[in-house]
Scaffold this motif. Sequence first.
Motif, PDB file in Angstrom:
ATOM      1  N   LEU A 183      13.966  -5.722  -8.387  1.00 14.50           N
ATOM      2  CA  LEU A 183      13.869  -5.669  -6.917  1.00 14.50           C
ATOM      3  C   LEU A 183      12.704  -5.508  -6.006  1.00 14.50           C
ATOM      4  O   LEU A 183      12.494  -6.062  -5.070  1.00 14.50           O
ATOM      5  CB  LEU A 183      15.160  -4.638  -6.598  1.00 14.50           C
ATOM      6  CG  LEU A 183      16.517  -4.628  -6.901  1.00 14.50           C
ATOM      7  CD1 LEU A 183      17.288  -3.448  -6.429  1.00 14.50           C
ATOM      8  CD2 LEU A 183      17.105  -6.021  -6.424  1.00 14.50           C
ATOM      9  N   LEU A 184      11.748  -4.815  -6.999  1.00 18.38           N
ATOM     10  CA  LEU A 184      10.330  -4.510  -6.466  1.00 18.38           C
ATOM     11  C   LEU A 184       9.505  -5.881  -6.671  1.00 18.38           C
ATOM     12  O   LEU A 184       9.684  -6.450  -7.440  1.00 18.38           O
ATOM     13  CB  LEU A 184       9.768  -3.462  -6.988  1.00 18.38           C
ATOM     14  CG  LEU A 184      10.530  -1.984  -6.907  1.00 18.38           C
ATOM     15  CD1 LEU A 184       9.844  -0.865  -7.558  1.00 18.38           C
ATOM     16  CD2 LEU A 184      10.673  -1.777  -5.359  1.00 18.38           C
ATOM     17  N   LYS A 185       8.807  -5.862  -5.522  1.00 18.04           N
ATOM     18  CA  LYS A 185       7.843  -7.421  -5.501  1.00 18.04           C
ATOM     19  C   LYS A 185       6.554  -6.817  -5.504  1.00 18.04           C
ATOM     20  O   LYS A 185       5.825  -5.524  -5.333  1.00 18.04           O
ATOM     21  CB  LYS A 185       8.165  -8.073  -4.328  1.00 18.04           C
ATOM     22  CG  LYS A 185       9.736  -8.527  -4.037  1.00 18.04           C
ATOM     23  CD  LYS A 185      10.037  -9.565  -5.240  1.00 18.04           C
ATOM     24  CE  LYS A 185      11.552  -9.981  -5.205  1.00 18.04           C
ATOM     25  NZ  LYS A 185      11.948 -10.624  -6.396  1.00 18.04           N
ATOM     26  N   GLY A 186       5.539  -7.790  -5.875  1.00 23.59           N
ATOM     27  CA  GLY A 186       4.134  -7.549  -5.646  1.00 23.59           C
ATOM     28  C   GLY A 186       3.725  -6.559  -6.619  1.00 23.59           C
ATOM     29  O   GLY A 186       4.064  -6.485  -7.920  1.00 23.59           O
ATOM     30  N   PHE A 187       2.611  -5.685  -6.236  1.00 27.02           N
ATOM     31  CA  PHE A 187       2.237  -4.580  -7.093  1.00 27.02           C
ATOM     32  C   PHE A 187       3.102  -3.826  -7.641  1.00 27.02           C
ATOM     33  O   PHE A 187       2.999  -3.499  -8.716  1.00 27.02           O
ATOM     34  CB  PHE A 187       0.960  -3.931  -6.343  1.00 27.02           C
ATOM     35  CG  PHE A 187       0.097  -3.008  -6.868  1.00 27.02           C
ATOM     36  CD1 PHE A 187      -0.604  -3.682  -7.899  1.00 27.02           C
ATOM     37  CD2 PHE A 187       0.216  -1.590  -6.876  1.00 27.02           C
ATOM     38  CE1 PHE A 187      -1.487  -2.556  -8.915  1.00 27.02           C
ATOM     39  CE2 PHE A 187      -0.395  -0.822  -7.544  1.00 27.02           C
ATOM     40  CZ  PHE A 187      -1.397  -1.165  -8.800  1.00 27.02           C
TER      41      PHE A 187
END
Length: 464
Positions: A183-187
């Motif tokens: 679910l978490l994106k990017g850094f």
Amino acid sequence: MKLGLGWKLYGDGSAPPPGEVVKPQERLSWGRTTGLGAQHVVAMFGATFVFPIIMGLDPNLAIMMSGFCTILFLLIVKGRVPSYLGTSAAFVGAAVIISPNGENPAVLTGAILVAGVVLALCGLAIHLLGPVVVLKAFPPPVTGAVVMLIGFNLAPVVATVYWPVDQWIGLLTMAFVVLATVLLKGFLGRITILLGLVFGFLMSWVFDLVFGMHQVVQDDGTVASAMRVDLSGVADASWIGLPALHAPEFQTSAILVALPAVIALIAENAGHVKAVQEMTKEDLDPYMGRAILADGVATALSSSLGGSPTTTYAENIGVMAATRVYSTAAYYVAAIVAILFGFCPKFGALVAATPSGVLGGITVVLYGMIGLLGAKIWVESRVDFANPLVLVPIAAGLVAGIGNVELAFTESFVINGIALGTIITLVGYHLLNALAPAELKPKPLPMSAYDTPSYDTPEDSTRT
């Protein structure tokens, strides 16, 4: 001799526009470079101190030595290959065998030191003979098998050591890491192990408040009540001081258990160089041997003081891919910050207070991911398992390695688990290919087989 310590200012020192990259020999303004260095610290942080805890080594020393080793690496490659050297997971399986529950840290670091020297010698040979020697000695079928058994051999550790201590905290931590990874994106998506550690810590504290003490089985088999979170060691620790050092000890049986990790580290370093080459569009093949040599020297240096083995980190490739800044100046900043963290015993005590249930939830994900990286190598290299010359030695090696099969020569000299599985796979593969007719031999793969940038996964270990 140029050591890559001089950086040309990129443009006016601001971030590169779309389609442009900041090359290793360039830098942004020092303010922006410092900010990027901080991002690299956060990216490497979780795995760099989680793996020493699992191996029974001092996480504070691991953090500190990762800084020194990163600087050493950058000097050896003359600043051409940007990389952060964090704690390697390739030796976790060996650590469980050599030093269960952290009982023999000196013997473990002695075995790792020898493996580091062997890795450095391999790097020197690759530098002199050319990178093609990597594929000839360690083709993708063999490398994938070794990486897979390093991960899956650890499954019993999760089931018998960490998970039973606090199964519900382990389950919640595991669920958080799995969900965060998707679910978490990017850094944030690249530091889910670190986030999972924080989440598990908080949940353990909540469980202590709501449910009180839980039952823990002691080493002598007795059952005692204890709190999940015990921060008394943090309160007693000083703010400034040296981490705990120890001298390595050398045992032949332990060295044989640790040596298979060299194969994984060679493949990992080669993949790192090819990934950075693809992103920067610079020819880094001449530096592949230097990179492997540097990682070996760094591992030997760290373990000589009682520290953890090192490897190039995919998480930091992720930072570079996201920012398009490949400047080695940012890595020097990250290394200096890590060294400063190492001189804070209070930080080390906080890390050491990680509840075992939290480690259970994290390791069930990490060990599986290490194993599946072996399958990733097979898939991306298009390994043909319909060919019995590939299938048979790998099948035998995997079962021997994952199942901890033993081959006893004497009472004190036993080869088992990862070491035996690696020997069966490596010797069996090359022997069968030497004896087989030409029509059955697998076709040689180009170096692009190692073009496997793994920065799209959050804790892609590179920790192998």
